[in-house]
Design an enzyme around this catalytic site. Structure first.
Site, PDB file in Angstrom:
ATOM      1  N   ASP A  11      13.934  -2.910  32.763  1.00 14.24           N
ATOM      2  CA  ASP A  11      12.582  -3.213  32.270  1.00 14.24           C
ATOM      3  C   ASP A  11      11.671  -1.984  32.400  1.00 14.24           C
ATOM      4  O   ASP A  11      10.573  -1.965  31.838  1.00 14.24           O
ATOM      5  CB  ASP A  11      11.964  -4.371  33.081  1.00 14.24           C
ATOM      6  CG  ASP A  11      12.006  -5.693  32.315  1.00 14.24           C
ATOM      7  OD1 ASP A  11      12.183  -5.654  31.082  1.00 14.24           O
ATOM      8  OD2 ASP A  11      11.847  -6.745  32.966  1.00 14.24           O
ATOM      9  N   GLN A  61      12.072 -11.889  35.521  1.00 11.31           N
ATOM     10  CA  GLN A  61      11.130 -12.349  34.496  1.00 11.31           C
ATOM     11  C   GLN A  61       9.737 -12.566  35.102  1.00 11.31           C
ATOM     12  O   GLN A  61       9.590 -13.249  36.110  1.00 11.31           O
ATOM     13  CB  GLN A  61      11.654 -13.653  33.862  1.00 11.31           C
ATOM     14  CG  GLN A  61      10.805 -14.169  32.721  1.00 11.31           C
ATOM     15  CD  GLN A  61      10.811 -13.233  31.502  1.00 11.31           C
ATOM     16  OE1 GLN A  61      11.839 -12.697  31.101  1.00 11.31           O
ATOM     17  NE2 GLN A  61       9.636 -13.013  30.919  1.00 11.31           N
ATOM     18  N   LYS A  97      16.905 -13.589  25.725  1.00 10.27           N
ATOM     19  CA  LYS A  97      17.573 -12.378  26.230  1.00 10.27           C
ATOM     20  C   LYS A  97      19.065 -12.647  26.460  1.00 10.27           C
ATOM     21  O   LYS A  97      19.914 -11.828  26.117  1.00 10.27           O
ATOM     22  CB  LYS A  97      16.885 -11.906  27.523  1.00 10.27           C
ATOM     23  CG  LYS A  97      15.505 -11.302  27.257  1.00 10.27           C
ATOM     24  CD  LYS A  97      14.658 -11.121  28.505  1.00 10.27           C
ATOM     25  CE  LYS A  97      13.219 -10.731  28.121  1.00 10.27           C
ATOM     26  NZ  LYS A  97      12.309 -10.635  29.263  1.00 10.27           N
TER      27      LYS A  97
END
Ligand code: NAD
Length: 290
Positions: free
Chosen positions: A119, A96, A52
């Site tokens: 997200d 994460q 990422k």
């Protein structure tokens, strides 16, 4: 059989995002800035976060990686999230997953400002998604919609069987594809671990989204001719012939399913690269919406 090439499509997308960033900069606007919080040293999580950060560099975003030790307390993590919520230079950030067991995942996700939740995991964004309102779509389902759209795969009136009902893939996928939208308007069946007659269902499916995390689960005898296959699964399987010591397997047995498929995503190089590209897209949107 046509391969739904996520590697190429994500490269196209990232090139488009790079152009948008150049335009923002030329207009004197701020550079999109994505932050990621990583707790612990899980190998797969570190690989994903590094990918990422690399993608940010590629498209011209700023990125910040907050690397916390495995024994970080929930309170300390919530403090880090609050800092990012209040930092006006950060447009979006991710935590994460998975988190270490002593940290309550939903509590952490709830702490993220929904306007920075690139997200799309905050209940506000999930609710807005379900109501078909502007929101951040979770990156993996968003990437699948984008692939289907860019390859002009007809979904309207088709029977989609989604295997898996997780909050990050199966559930949102089933909601999105049943909505009135591009890559939507489908009749959707959600199958899960308690589904009894799965093969009967998959044999009727025009499109199958396999997101259960069992390598090579879906085999050729379970699908009809002309089916479209979206293989979300990524499982590391030990392979001593590889330098890394493992290979990546999808949820679909490619050799037996691909000859019967009209379209199919490979693993690797299908859904995976799309997920990262859509995170970049969401970050750009977050910056533009500010
Ligand atoms: P999960 O473990 O949270 O959910 C799995 C789902 O599969 C559950 O809802 C369960 O009910 C269902 N299931 C399990 N066994 C089943 C069976 N025998 N028959 C039918 N349904 C069954 O998994 P997840 O987070 O949704 O991820 C699924 C897979 O996708 C994993 O391999 C994961 O690594 C991968 N993944 C890939 C990406 C990507 O970017 N490509 C993103 C997220 C997840």
């Amino acid at each position: 059989m046509i391969l739904l090439d996520g590697k190429k499509t994500s490269a196209d997308l990232k090139a488009e995002i790079t152009e948008s960033v150049k335009l923002l900069k030329a207009d004197g606007k701020k550079t999109p800035h994505l932050a990621a919080i990583l707790v612990g040293t899980d190998g797969a999580s570190m690989t994903y976060v590094n990918a990422k950060v690399k993608a940010c560099e590629l498209v011209g975003f700023k990125s910040t990686l907050i690397d916390l030790p495995e024994n970080t307390s929930e309170e300390k993590l919530l403090q880090e999230i609050e800092k990012l919520n209040n930092d006006s230079d950060i447009d979006g950030f991710i935590v994460q997953l998975p988190l270490p067991k002593h940290i309550e995942e939903q509590k952490v996700l709830n702490a993220v400002n929904p306007d920075k939740d690139v997200d799309g995991f905050h209940p506000t964004n999930v609710g807005r998604m379900a109501l078909d309102m502007p929101c951040f779509l979770p990156a993996t389902p968003f990437g699948i919609l984008e692939l289907l759209e860019r390859y002009n795969v007809e979904t309207s009136g088709k029977h989609v069987v989604v295997i898996g009902r997780s909050h990050i893939v199966g559930r949102p996928m089933s909601i999105l594809m049943s909505q009135k939208r591009k890559a939507g308007d489908a009749t959707v069946t959600v199958a899960h671990s308690r589904t009894k007659n799965l093969k009967e269902l998959t044999l009727q499916a025009d499109i199958i989204v396999a997101a259960l995390g069992i390598p090579e689960f879906l085999t050729g005898d379970m699908v009809k001719d002309g089916v479209t296959i979206i293989d979300v699964g990524i499982t590391r399987i030990e392979d001593t012939t590889k330098k890394s010591g493992y290979r990546l397997a999808g949820d679909v047995h490619f050799e037996s399913v691909s000859p019967k498929s009209a379209y199919i995503t490979p693993v690797p190089g299908g859904v995976g690269p799309m997920t990262i590209a859509m995170l970049m897209k969401n970050t750009l949107l977050a910056c533009e919406r500010k």
